[in-house]
Scaffold this motif. Sequence first.
Motif, PDB file in Angstrom:
ATOM      1  N   ARG A   1       0.857  -1.182   0.000  1.00  0.00           N
ATOM      2  CA  ARG A   1       0.000   0.000   0.000  1.00  0.00           C
ATOM      3  C   ARG A   1       0.898   1.239   0.000  1.00  0.00           C
ATOM      4  NH1 ARG A   1      -0.358  -2.083   5.227  1.00  0.00           N
ATOM      5  NH2 ARG A   1       0.091  -0.551   6.852  1.00  0.00           N
ATOM      6  N   ASP A   2       0.416   2.273  -0.614  1.00  0.00           N
ATOM      7  CA  ASP A   2       1.182   3.521  -0.724  1.00  0.00           C
ATOM      8  C   ASP A   2       2.573   3.267  -1.307  1.00  0.00           C
ATOM      9  OD1 ASP A   2      -0.984   4.832   0.542  1.00  0.00           O
ATOM     10  OD2 ASP A   2      -0.161   4.319   2.516  1.00  0.00           O
ATOM     11  N   ASN A   3       2.652   2.357  -2.290  1.00  0.00           N
ATOM     12  CA  ASN A   3       3.903   2.025  -2.993  1.00  0.00           C
ATOM     13  C   ASN A   3       4.984   1.445  -2.078  1.00  0.00           C
ATOM     14  OD1 ASN A   3       2.720   3.067  -5.354  1.00  0.00           O
ATOM     15  ND2 ASN A   3       3.420   5.118  -4.841  1.00  0.00           N
ATOM     16  N   THR A   4       4.576   0.862  -0.962  1.00  0.00           N
ATOM     17  CA  THR A   4       5.513   0.300   0.008  1.00  0.00           C
ATOM     18  C   THR A   4       5.109  -1.126   0.347  1.00  0.00           C
ATOM     19  OG1 THR A   4       5.857   2.500   0.948  1.00  0.00           O
ATOM     20  CG2 THR A   4       6.513   0.645   2.322  1.00  0.00           C
ATOM     21  N   VAL A   5       6.107  -1.989   0.565  1.00  0.00           N
ATOM     22  CA  VAL A   5       5.855  -3.363   1.003  1.00  0.00           C
ATOM     23  C   VAL A   5       5.849  -3.385   2.528  1.00  0.00           C
ATOM     24  CG1 VAL A   5       6.744  -5.734   1.020  1.00  0.00           C
ATOM     25  CG2 VAL A   5       6.979  -4.333  -1.046  1.00  0.00           C
ATOM     26  N   TYR A   6       4.814  -4.028   3.084  1.00  0.00           N
ATOM     27  CA  TYR A   6       4.715  -4.198   4.531  1.00  0.00           C
ATOM     28  C   TYR A   6       4.746  -5.688   4.845  1.00  0.00           C
ATOM     29  CZ  TYR A   6       3.245   0.677   4.831  1.00  0.00           C
ATOM     30  OH  TYR A   6       3.204   2.044   4.758  1.00  0.00           O
ATOM     31  N   ILE A   7       5.490  -6.027   5.879  1.00  0.00           N
ATOM     32  CA  ILE A   7       5.529  -7.402   6.382  1.00  0.00           C
ATOM     33  C   ILE A   7       4.956  -7.371   7.799  1.00  0.00           C
ATOM     34  CG2 ILE A   7       6.982  -9.390   6.979  1.00  0.00           C
ATOM     35  CD1 ILE A   7       6.977  -8.780   3.963  1.00  0.00           C
ATOM     36  N   ASP A   8       3.873  -8.101   7.998  1.00  0.00           N
ATOM     37  CA  ASP A   8       3.191  -8.129   9.294  1.00  0.00           C
ATOM     38  C   ASP A   8       2.954  -6.715   9.833  1.00  0.00           C
ATOM     39  OD1 ASP A   8       3.044 -10.898   9.225  1.00  0.00           O
ATOM     40  OD2 ASP A   8       4.891 -11.173  10.372  1.00  0.00           O
ATOM     41  N   GLY A   9       2.541  -5.807   8.947  1.00  0.00           N
ATOM     42  CA  GLY A   9       2.186  -4.454   9.338  1.00  0.00           C
ATOM     43  C   GLY A   9       3.339  -3.460   9.422  1.00  0.00           C
ATOM     44  N   LYS A  10       4.576  -3.914   9.264  1.00  0.00           N
ATOM     45  CA  LYS A  10       5.737  -3.015   9.347  1.00  0.00           C
ATOM     46  C   LYS A  10       6.342  -2.818   7.959  1.00  0.00           C
ATOM     47  CE  LYS A  10       6.815  -4.600  13.969  1.00  0.00           C
ATOM     48  NZ  LYS A  10       7.689  -5.415  14.782  1.00  0.00           N
ATOM     49  N   PRO A  11       6.689  -1.561   7.622  1.00  0.00           N
ATOM     50  CA  PRO A  11       7.298  -1.330   6.296  1.00  0.00           C
ATOM     51  C   PRO A  11       8.635  -2.061   6.172  1.00  0.00           C
ATOM     52  CG  PRO A  11       7.216   0.717   7.588  1.00  0.00           C
ATOM     53  CD  PRO A  11       6.569  -0.352   8.404  1.00  0.00           C
ATOM     54  N   LEU A  12       8.836  -2.675   5.023  1.00  0.00           N
ATOM     55  CA  LEU A  12      10.079  -3.397   4.756  1.00  0.00           C
ATOM     56  C   LEU A  12      11.134  -2.400   4.293  1.00  0.00           C
ATOM     57  CD1 LEU A  12      11.502  -6.159   4.469  1.00  0.00           C
ATOM     58  CD2 LEU A  12      10.621  -6.256   2.131  1.00  0.00           C
ATOM     59  N   GLU A  13      12.266  -2.402   4.964  1.00  0.00           N
ATOM     60  CA  GLU A  13      13.367  -1.522   4.556  1.00  0.00           C
ATOM     61  C   GLU A  13      14.109  -2.177   3.409  1.00  0.00           C
ATOM     62  OE1 GLU A  13      15.724   0.494   7.315  1.00  0.00           O
ATOM     63  OE2 GLU A  13      14.164   0.519   8.857  1.00  0.00           O
ATOM     64  N   GLU A  14      14.186  -1.464   2.291  1.00  0.00           N
ATOM     65  CA  GLU A  14      14.774  -2.018   1.086  1.00  0.00           C
ATOM     66  C   GLU A  14      15.730  -1.011   0.462  1.00  0.00           C
ATOM     67  OE1 GLU A  14      11.707  -4.835  -0.957  1.00  0.00           O
ATOM     68  OE2 GLU A  14      10.736  -2.903  -0.604  1.00  0.00           O
ATOM     69  N   ASP A  15      17.010  -1.134   0.780  1.00  0.00           N
ATOM     70  CA  ASP A  15      17.996  -0.201   0.242  1.00  0.00           C
ATOM     71  C   ASP A  15      18.442  -0.567  -1.170  1.00  0.00           C
ATOM     72  OD1 ASP A  15      19.410  -2.464   0.902  1.00  0.00           O
ATOM     73  OD2 ASP A  15      20.954  -1.425   2.065  1.00  0.00           O
ATOM     74  N   TYR A  16      17.910  -1.642  -1.708  1.00  0.00           N
ATOM     75  CA  TYR A  16      18.281  -2.110  -3.045  1.00  0.00           C
ATOM     76  C   TYR A  16      17.288  -1.662  -4.116  1.00  0.00           C
ATOM     77  CZ  TYR A  16      15.329  -5.612  -0.828  1.00  0.00           C
ATOM     78  OH  TYR A  16      14.338  -6.229  -0.102  1.00  0.00           O
ATOM     79  N   ILE A  17      16.270  -0.892  -3.745  1.00  0.00           N
ATOM     80  CA  ILE A  17      15.252  -0.409  -4.682  1.00  0.00           C
ATOM     81  C   ILE A  17      15.613   1.014  -5.108  1.00  0.00           C
ATOM     82  CG2 ILE A  17      12.799   0.132  -4.970  1.00  0.00           C
ATOM     83  CD1 ILE A  17      13.352  -2.833  -4.564  1.00  0.00           C
TER      84      ILE A  17
END
Length: 185
Positions: free
Chosen positions: A104-120
């Motif tokens: 949602r909002d162009n972000t991936v969430y895992i179990d409700g927490k935004p996934l930190e992705e420094d490779y994007i």
Amino acid sequence: MEEKQNNSKKPSLMSEFIELIKEIVIVLAIVLFIRTFIFENTKVIGPSMEPTLHENNALIVNKFEYRFTNPERGEIIVFPYKGDPSKHYIKRIIGLPGETVDIRDNTVYIDGKPLEEDYILETMEQRGDIAFPFVVPEDTYFVMGDNRNNSSDSRYQDVGTIEKSKIIGHAVIRIWPLNEFGMVK
């Protein structure tokens, strides 16, 4: 002076040839064993893993590791495409078994927490064709390409989640091009 006779037998050309064939067979058997059970090489086709991996990068895949351990989030794996098992896909593990993946909002969430992705490098605009939030089934993994706007991955039904038993291996070393030789991160 008398010449001493050499009583030792010289190997015949045929016996040397047979020994050479035996050695070649042993080497081929070892290579086949390693390629079948331990390591395999593969080539990146397409831009779905940019900026991490690029078209025509050659990789060494560890096929042995997941026999004893479970894949972890962030690892890059190789697996056959369900629609054509002769094609191998290379993607990053995002969701683990039992986790809830949401986009949602162009972000991936895992179990409700935004996934930190420094490779994007760019904002994700593609949600795919599955319903979110999505619970990753047991013994399967949710995978995505690093180039989210140009990747066919678990967001799409034709790829779906990847069963552990279907994972060919973990991409560990880039061997080509030589100027990028090293561990895959």
